[in-house]
Write an enzyme that holds these catalytic residues in place. Structure first.
Site, mmCIF file in Angstrom:
data_model
loop_
_atom_site.group_PDB
_atom_site.id
_atom_site.type_symbol
_atom_site.label_atom_id
_atom_site.label_comp_id
_atom_site.label_asym_id
_atom_site.label_seq_id
_atom_site.Cartn_x
_atom_site.Cartn_y
_atom_site.Cartn_z
ATOM 1 N N ASP A 168 0.832 -1.191 0.000
ATOM 2 C CA ASP A 168 0.000 0.000 0.000
ATOM 3 C C ASP A 168 0.878 1.257 0.000
ATOM 4 O O ASP A 168 1.944 1.276 0.623
ATOM 5 C CB ASP A 168 -0.903 -0.025 1.232
ATOM 6 N N GLU B 246 0.939 -0.666 -5.108
ATOM 7 C CA GLU B 246 -0.260 0.188 -5.134
ATOM 8 C C GLU B 246 0.207 1.560 -5.606
ATOM 9 O O GLU B 246 0.732 2.360 -4.837
ATOM 10 C CB GLU B 246 -0.904 0.235 -3.748
ATOM 11 N N ASP C 255 -11.802 0.969 -1.249
ATOM 12 C CA ASP C 255 -12.066 2.393 -0.996
ATOM 13 C C ASP C 255 -13.069 2.989 -1.985
ATOM 14 O O ASP C 255 -13.483 4.136 -1.815
ATOM 15 C CB ASP C 255 -10.760 3.194 -1.068
#
Length: 512
Positions: A300, A347, A402
């Protein structure tokens, strides 16, 4: 090899016990994926969560420990740690005596699991010294487990306050004080180790089922860790802290199109110079631990491994932060040598600079494309998320945890975005059709891996959204029903995967 998979966090699995867990429904879902030809199950971080910080799996008191909420009551009973009557009796902790089937009440689930796990420990603590598997687990995981058990027990005895506010000899890890604590808190520390043993045992059983079904497990690794965590307490020298052990600077991202004040995440930033000096040993341990649980991991906020936004801790927003370099080349070289490869996904969403792209190319790290992001702006033809610009080594998603489910995204999208989508799709889709059109685009992409949130595979709407970034309350509660995770609900994807060459077992043999 072209494949597809499903994104579904463990908490969102169906369960009679208030939150998804590692029990029968998880095993059944793994088998449903296998029958549907899916070869990937991606999930969010598995670490403990807290009702005090919104139940987010991205904020945890440990980057190594497993979430006790995911321990299956049914498996506890089946394996003899508890009786079935004990499990049924734990519903006395739940208001009304039963859980909501579609939403997680974290306070109720936490109370019920505490009741059950305490009962299991009291029933079995006398035999743990002679339990070979438990003793082996404690030895193999000692590099994090003992300090985690210390952290949890000290925090509990001191009213839950942050570790920086503990008595100084404990907060500063005086060896004599820690030795005395180990003797004082031997039983509560043993309990924490037992709970972690239960989690990892149940995870190992789930992973075995996934291996039988040829389903890879993909983990998610937040770049930063919480300040009030066993990780920072056990190794404060790796983080930018002052003499009182409080952050000098914190993480976040600068102001951009979406936020004029940026995002102030508040987690301490790393001292990359110190991490470099010992060969990035902490990161090797952390990622090695993740790879015990999963086959591959998404890193991430990959941008932060190349350069990070450093915000003075006293600042209330991210506006006055500064970019600082991180040693990406040395870091990923060390990881590649240590792991004999880099089984990671970057990511790389948002504004990504040339140095980040260069690092991804140098280390052959696949990035991400999110199709919901492909149709904004004036000219989607040159949007990097548009399917014709994907690369074979990347991973394409319809959306992420998200994002709103695709059905809700399409219904709420600005008119120009829907028009761009319709022009690219070649028709004028409505709510139902939009989801299927986007899934077809994902499967048709040249990206080797396509991943769908389960909500999109089921064509669910806004009620099934997992997280709204920037909103503190009400996230992470959505759960699927048993009907929604049954093989029949996903069967149609196998036919679509066949059309677009995403069934690896049907791929033609390579030509010599």
């Amino acid at each position: 090899m072209r494949r597809y998979g499903i994104l579904l966090h463990i908490s969102s699995l169906p369960s009679a016990w208030g939150v998804g867990d590692l029990g029968p429904e998880a095993h059944a879902f793994a088998r449903a994926l296998g029958r549907a030809g899916a070869r990937i199950w991606q999930f969010l971080p598995l670490n403990p969560t807290s009702t005090f910080i919104g139940n987010s799996p991205y904020s945890s008191p440990s980057a190594f420990a497993g979430n006790p909420l995911f321990i299956s009551p049914e498996v506890l009973a089946r394996e003899g740690w508890l009786s079935r009557a004990d499990v049924e009796g734990s519903l006395c902790c739940v208001p009304g005596g039963c859980f909501d089937a579609c939403r997680t009440d974290y306070a109720a689930v936490t109370a019920q699991r505490e009741y059950l796990l305490s009962a299991a420990f009291e029933r079995n603590s006398h035999c743990l010294a002679d339990h070979g598997e438990f003793r082996l687990f404690c030895r193999e995981h000692d590099h994090w487990l003992h300090d985690y058990a210390r952290f949890v027990s000290i925090k509990a005895e001191h009213g839950g306050v942050s570790w920086v506010d503990w008595p100084k000899d404990l907060s500063r890890r005086d060896p004599a004080a820690l030795e005395a604590w180990d003797a004082h808190a031997a039983r509560p520390m043993l309990r924490e180790k037992f709970v972690q043993y239960l989690f990892f045992s149940q995870w190992r059983a789930l992973r075995a089922v996934c291996a039988e079904e040829k389903v890879e497990l993909w983990a998610d690794v937040p770049i930063y860790v919480t300040h009030d965590s066993a990780d920072v307490w056990a190794a404060p020298h790796y983080f930018n802290l002052d003499g009182d052990m409080r952050p000098v600077s914190v993480s976040g991202v600068p102001p951009d199109y979406f936020s004029e004040t940026g995002q102030r995440w508040g987690t301490p930033v790393y001292r990359w110079d110190v991490l470099r000096d010992d060969g990035f040993a902490w990161w090797k341990r952390r990622l090695g631990h993740v790879l015990l649980l999963a086959d591959r991991a998404r890193l991430d906020h990959f941008r932060g491994f190349c350069g990070y936004w450093d915000i003075p801790a006293e600042e209330e927003t991210a506006v006055n932060g500064k970019w600082k370099p991180a040693p990406a080349a040395e870091f990923f070289t060390a990881l590649r040598d240590h792991f004999n490869g880099l089984p990671f996904i970057a990511e790389d969403l948002g504004v990504i600079t040339a140095d980040v792209r260069a690092a991804m190319r140098r280390f052959s790290l696949p990035g991400m494309h999110v199709l919901q992001f492909a149709y904004g702006g004036c000219d989607p033809a040159f949007n990097s998320d548009i399917p014709h610009l994907h690369s074979a080594s990347s991973v394409v998603y319809t959306g992420t945890h998200d994002n709103a489910p695709t059905r809700a995204w399409f219904l709420a999208a600005p008119e120009h975005e829907r028009a761009n989508f319709a022009a690219y799709a070649g028709d004028h889709p409505h709510g139902d059709d939009a989801v299927y059109a986007l899934i077809r685009q994902a499967f048709a992409s040249v990206a080797e891996c396509a991943v769908l949130p389960l909500q999109d595979a089921l064509n669910l709407g806004a009620e099934a959204r997992m997280n709204i970034p920037g909103i503190a309350a009400g996230n992470w509660t959505w759960r699927a029903t048993g009907e929604q995770t049954a093989p029949g609900a996903l069967a149609w994807l196998k036919d679509l995967a066949r059309v677009y060459g995403r069934l690896p077992e049907l791929a033609p043999a390579p030509q010599s």
